[in-house]
Design an enzyme around this catalytic site. Structure first.
Site, PDB file in Angstrom:
ATOM      1  N   THR A 182       2.554  18.275   0.781  1.00  0.00           N
ATOM      2  CA  THR A 182       1.520  17.282   1.055  1.00  0.00           C
ATOM      3  C   THR A 182       1.400  16.433  -0.200  1.00  0.00           C
ATOM      4  O   THR A 182       1.718  16.895  -1.298  1.00  0.00           O
ATOM      5  CB  THR A 182       0.159  17.947   1.331  1.00  0.00           C
ATOM      6  OG1 THR A 182      -0.225  18.645   0.141  1.00  0.00           O
ATOM      7  CG2 THR A 182       0.258  18.932   2.476  1.00  0.00           C
ATOM      8  N   GLU A 329       1.229  19.080   7.547  1.00  0.00           N
ATOM      9  CA  GLU A 329       1.100  20.445   8.053  1.00  0.00           C
ATOM     10  C   GLU A 329       1.497  20.560   9.521  1.00  0.00           C
ATOM     11  O   GLU A 329       1.465  21.636  10.094  1.00  0.00           O
ATOM     12  CB  GLU A 329      -0.348  20.934   7.887  1.00  0.00           C
ATOM     13  CG  GLU A 329      -0.736  21.280   6.457  1.00  0.00           C
ATOM     14  CD  GLU A 329      -1.219  20.083   5.651  1.00  0.00           C
ATOM     15  OE1 GLU A 329      -0.918  18.932   6.040  1.00  0.00           O
ATOM     16  OE2 GLU A 329      -1.891  20.297   4.631  1.00  0.00           O
ATOM     17  N   LYS A 438     -22.707  11.375   2.990  1.00  0.00           N
ATOM     18  CA  LYS A 438     -23.853  12.170   3.440  1.00  0.00           C
ATOM     19  C   LYS A 438     -25.125  11.556   2.870  1.00  0.00           C
ATOM     20  O   LYS A 438     -25.480  11.772   1.721  1.00  0.00           O
ATOM     21  CB  LYS A 438     -23.681  13.628   3.014  1.00  0.00           C
ATOM     22  CG  LYS A 438     -22.498  14.246   3.744  1.00  0.00           C
ATOM     23  CD  LYS A 438     -22.260  15.690   3.378  1.00  0.00           C
ATOM     24  CE  LYS A 438     -21.095  16.217   4.226  1.00  0.00           C
ATOM     25  NZ  LYS A 438     -20.458  17.398   3.718  1.00  0.00           N
ATOM     26  N   TRP A 443     -24.651  11.914   8.500  1.00  0.00           N
ATOM     27  CA  TRP A 443     -23.263  11.620   8.162  1.00  0.00           C
ATOM     28  C   TRP A 443     -22.922  10.197   8.567  1.00  0.00           C
ATOM     29  O   TRP A 443     -23.173   9.775   9.693  1.00  0.00           O
ATOM     30  CB  TRP A 443     -22.322  12.582   8.885  1.00  0.00           C
ATOM     31  CG  TRP A 443     -22.311  13.966   8.308  1.00  0.00           C
ATOM     32  CD1 TRP A 443     -23.251  14.507   7.474  1.00  0.00           C
ATOM     33  CD2 TRP A 443     -21.328  14.985   8.523  1.00  0.00           C
ATOM     34  NE1 TRP A 443     -22.915  15.802   7.162  1.00  0.00           N
ATOM     35  CE2 TRP A 443     -21.745  16.123   7.794  1.00  0.00           C
ATOM     36  CE3 TRP A 443     -20.152  15.059   9.264  1.00  0.00           C
ATOM     37  CZ2 TRP A 443     -21.017  17.306   7.772  1.00  0.00           C
ATOM     38  CZ3 TRP A 443     -19.429  16.243   9.245  1.00  0.00           C
ATOM     39  CH2 TRP A 443     -19.847  17.355   8.503  1.00  0.00           C
TER      40      TRP A 443
HETATM   41  P1  ADP Z   1      -2.033  14.132   2.464  1.00  0.00           P
HETATM   42  O1  ADP Z   1      -2.604  12.730   2.498  1.00  0.00           O
HETATM   43  O2  ADP Z   1      -3.052  15.203   2.329  1.00  0.00           O
HETATM   44  O3  ADP Z   1      -0.866  14.318   1.643  1.00  0.00           O
HETATM   45  P2  ADP Z   1      -0.581  13.602   4.831  1.00  0.00           P
HETATM   46  O4  ADP Z   1       0.183  12.567   4.127  1.00  0.00           O
HETATM   47  O5  ADP Z   1       0.114  14.583   5.652  1.00  0.00           O
HETATM   48  O6  ADP Z   1      -1.459  14.419   3.892  1.00  0.00           O
HETATM   49  O7  ADP Z   1      -1.696  12.848   5.649  1.00  0.00           O
HETATM   50  C1  ADP Z   1      -2.481  13.474   6.595  1.00  0.00           C
HETATM   51  C2  ADP Z   1      -3.808  12.804   6.706  1.00  0.00           C
HETATM   52  O8  ADP Z   1      -3.682  11.417   6.925  1.00  0.00           O
HETATM   53  C3  ADP Z   1      -4.610  13.301   7.876  1.00  0.00           C
HETATM   54  O9  ADP Z   1      -5.250  14.515   7.583  1.00  0.00           O
HETATM   55  C4  ADP Z   1      -5.588  12.153   8.075  1.00  0.00           C
HETATM   56  O10 ADP Z   1      -6.673  12.224   7.176  1.00  0.00           O
HETATM   57  C5  ADP Z   1      -4.781  10.950   7.702  1.00  0.00           C
HETATM   58  N1  ADP Z   1      -4.271  10.302   8.903  1.00  0.00           N
HETATM   59  C6  ADP Z   1      -3.059  10.428   9.464  1.00  0.00           C
HETATM   60  N2  ADP Z   1      -2.942   9.654  10.552  1.00  0.00           N
HETATM   61  C7  ADP Z   1      -4.119   9.017  10.704  1.00  0.00           C
HETATM   62  C8  ADP Z   1      -4.637   8.072  11.650  1.00  0.00           C
HETATM   63  N3  ADP Z   1      -3.933   7.616  12.650  1.00  0.00           N
HETATM   64  N4  ADP Z   1      -5.919   7.667  11.485  1.00  0.00           N
HETATM   65  C9  ADP Z   1      -6.670   8.120  10.464  1.00  0.00           C
HETATM   66  N5  ADP Z   1      -6.237   8.985   9.543  1.00  0.00           N
HETATM   67  C10 ADP Z   1      -4.979   9.439   9.656  1.00  0.00           C
END
Ligand code: ADP
Length: 543
Positions: A182, A329, A438, A443
């Protein structure tokens, strides 16, 4: 139980690779090189080179389970790695070249990568963290912008003497195929190990007509990098179906992408909203320059696709945007927005609102949302809670961090996304749990405010985040970038928001900035905004 009498046939990527040779030998793979010229070859060439690559890696001592890292743009050699490495039983670890060298060093060390394949143009980046990764025994250089420096293994020279065939081993479908970390938006990067089975199932479902519908007649352009969440599986979808593959290399600016889409008659493309915002702006300036009549769908995810953008593509350019949600994930797609048959009669605003939602889960993904205390919440379209998912392509633990508390005892993965779910299963991401504002116990969704601000005619981009507040604990603040030559006042922006939201949702202050800081994967970097402006309201109580 009466057991079914069907074969136990392994779901492995090797099967897709073999079909490239037997069924789709004439399909085409096109990649843009750093000098902008195009490299073309067929699936038959791709198969032969994947065999040669597997042969070369075996000669270098790569064994099943070993991690082979890639530090590459999207191109045909990266595609060869995507298939050859898992098919020989090893694990492809895609390194995200946008990360800080310290993070890359941490990740490659954590993964214990043995071999690294790197674009020559990215060697200077590798050299910044090479010292931190003693496990890397071999570095193979893809000569993308010139030959490999002397003393380094050259990818092309390594493949040259190898045979065109390789006796791929029988791989267990549960064997690891790819390792993705990630990007660390929420703490230290964590390793997610996709298996052959999870990737195959994800591919089959992605290719359903109701999901991305990739098929043999498509030309697929993964703009989303192959170093980030397997480019959403698009390379696997394409090869599984024999579609034409179009790779942008390092050229991700809107004009280069539009040239490629038009020239190669791209039908399916996938990328994050930032990419599409740039493309939309350029199309608005020069609507006649590119012939995009072949384009069937543009998949958008990674962060929320603003409704105004989806609408703009459709109304002004006749282009269809498909909004999807996913994360590393999950292999990575979890939900995707499609209308249902009975929505045919709905009005345009309702349809747009559904298409701008994150959609509902793909087959085999289950979703629920829970309160702070773990209570499962109703699908009423308004109660906010943390999204949890489960399914055959959802991680069951992190690599090397098995006890992590994001995996619940009853078998769900806590996504860290705050959502509402409506009675038909449509998901709306209202925030990441640490970004939700918050305010006095209520929220407030930063994402909803951002989307509304980005629908204002003067606003190019807006990020909403929590500012500390003496009375309410937190209040929304908005960082706003205007379109060139445009501006608006605080009062105008607030009046615009009051049309859509309760008064207490409207930000207390607007910070007019040149640009919004972003993470390595193009998401707003709200930690940075909070660091810089978090105390703004304490210092400027008159706001
Ligand atoms: P990280 O940013 O933790 O490295 P990822 O790159 O895998 O993880 O991104 C996942 C996150 O991206 C999701 O948990 C969500 O918050 C955000 N995300 C992915 N697709 C969308 C979407 N279509 N709309 C809003 N948020 C999104």
């Amino acid at each position: 139980m009466l057991t079914g009498r069907m074969m136990n046939f392994p779901l492995t990527l090797t099967h897709f690779l073999e079909r490239a040779r037997t069924l789709y030998a004439r399909s085409e793979i096109v990649s843009r090189r750093p000098d902008r010229s195009l490299h073309r070859y067929t699936y038959a060439d791709f198969y032969r080179r994947a065999c040669r690559l597997a042969g070369a890696l075996r000669r270098l001592g790569v064994k099943p389970g070993d991690r082979v890292a890639s530090l590459c743009w999207n191109h045909h050699q990266h595609l060869e790695l995507y298939f050859a490495v898992p098919a020989m039983g090893a694990v492809l670890h895609t390194l995200n070249l946008r990360l800080h060298p310290n993070d890359l060093g941490y990740i490659a060390r954590h993964a214990e990568d043995r071999v690294l394949v790197v674009d020559r143009s990215l060697l200077p980046l590798f050299e910044k963290f090479a010292g931190a990764v003693p496990s890397i025994e071999r570095v193979i250089v893809i000569p993308d912008d010139g030959p490999a420096p002397s003393g380094r293994l050259d990818y092309e020279q390594l493949l040259a003497p190898e045979p065109d065939t390789f006796d791929f081993p029988k791989v267990d479908e549960h064997a690891a195929a790819m390792l993705c970390y990630t990007s660390g938006t929420t703490g230290n990067p964590k390793g997610v190990l996709f298996s052959h089975r999870s990737t195959v199932l994800h591919t089959l479902v992605s290719c359903m007509a109701d999901v991305l519908g990739v098929c043999g007649e498509d030309a697929v352009l993964p703009v989303v990098p192959m170093f980030h969440a397997a480019a959403w599986g698009l390379p696997y979808d394409a090869v599984a179906t024999g579609a034409k593959v179009v790779m942008p290399g390092p050229h991700l600016d809107p004009a280069s992408l539009l040239d490629l889409m038009a020239q190669e008659r791209v039908t399916v493309a996938g990328g994050v909203p930032t990419i599409w915002l740039g493309i939309l702006a350029l199309l608005d300036q020069e609507p006649k320059r590119w012939d995009l009549s072949a384009m069937r769908t543009m998949a958008i995810g990674g962060s929320a696709a603003p409704a105004a953008m989806i609408d703009g593509f459709q109304k002004r350019h006749g282009l269809v945007v498909t909004h999807a949600w996913g994360m590393s994930e999950l292999n990575p797609v979890g939900t995707l927005s499609r209308l249902k048959r009975h929505h045919a009669d709905a009005d345009d605003a309702t349809k747009l609102s559904l298409r701008a939602s994150q959609g509902f889960p793909l087959p085999f993904v289950d979703q629920r949302h829970v309160s702070d205390t773990g209570e499962v919440l109703p699908w009423d379209g308004s109660t906010m809670g943390e999204l949890e998912v489960r399914g055959p392509w959802v991680a069951s633990s992190y690599y090397g961090d098995e006890g992590n508390d994001r995996f619940t005892k009853d078998g769900w993965f806590k996504t860290g996304d705050v959502v509402t779910i409506d009675s038909e299963g449509y998901l709306r991401i209202t925030d990441r749990s640490k970004d939700v504002i918050k305010s006095g116990g209520e929220w407030i969704s930063s994402v909803a405010l951002e989307n509304a601000l980005m629908a204002h005619p003067t606003v190019l981009e807006a990020a909403v985040f929590a500012g500390r507040h003496a009375k309410w604990d937190e209040r929304p603040l908005a960082a706003v970038v205007f379109k060139p030559g445009q501006s608006a006042t605080k009062e105008e922006l607030s009046a615009h928001l009051e049309k859509h939201f309760a008064k207490y949702w409207v930000p207390d202050a607007y910070l007019f900035v040149q640009q919004i800081p972003r993470t390595s994967t193009g998401k707003f970097l709200k930690t940075k905004l909070r660091e810089e402006y978090g105390d703004y309201l304490l210092k400027n109580p008159q706001e």
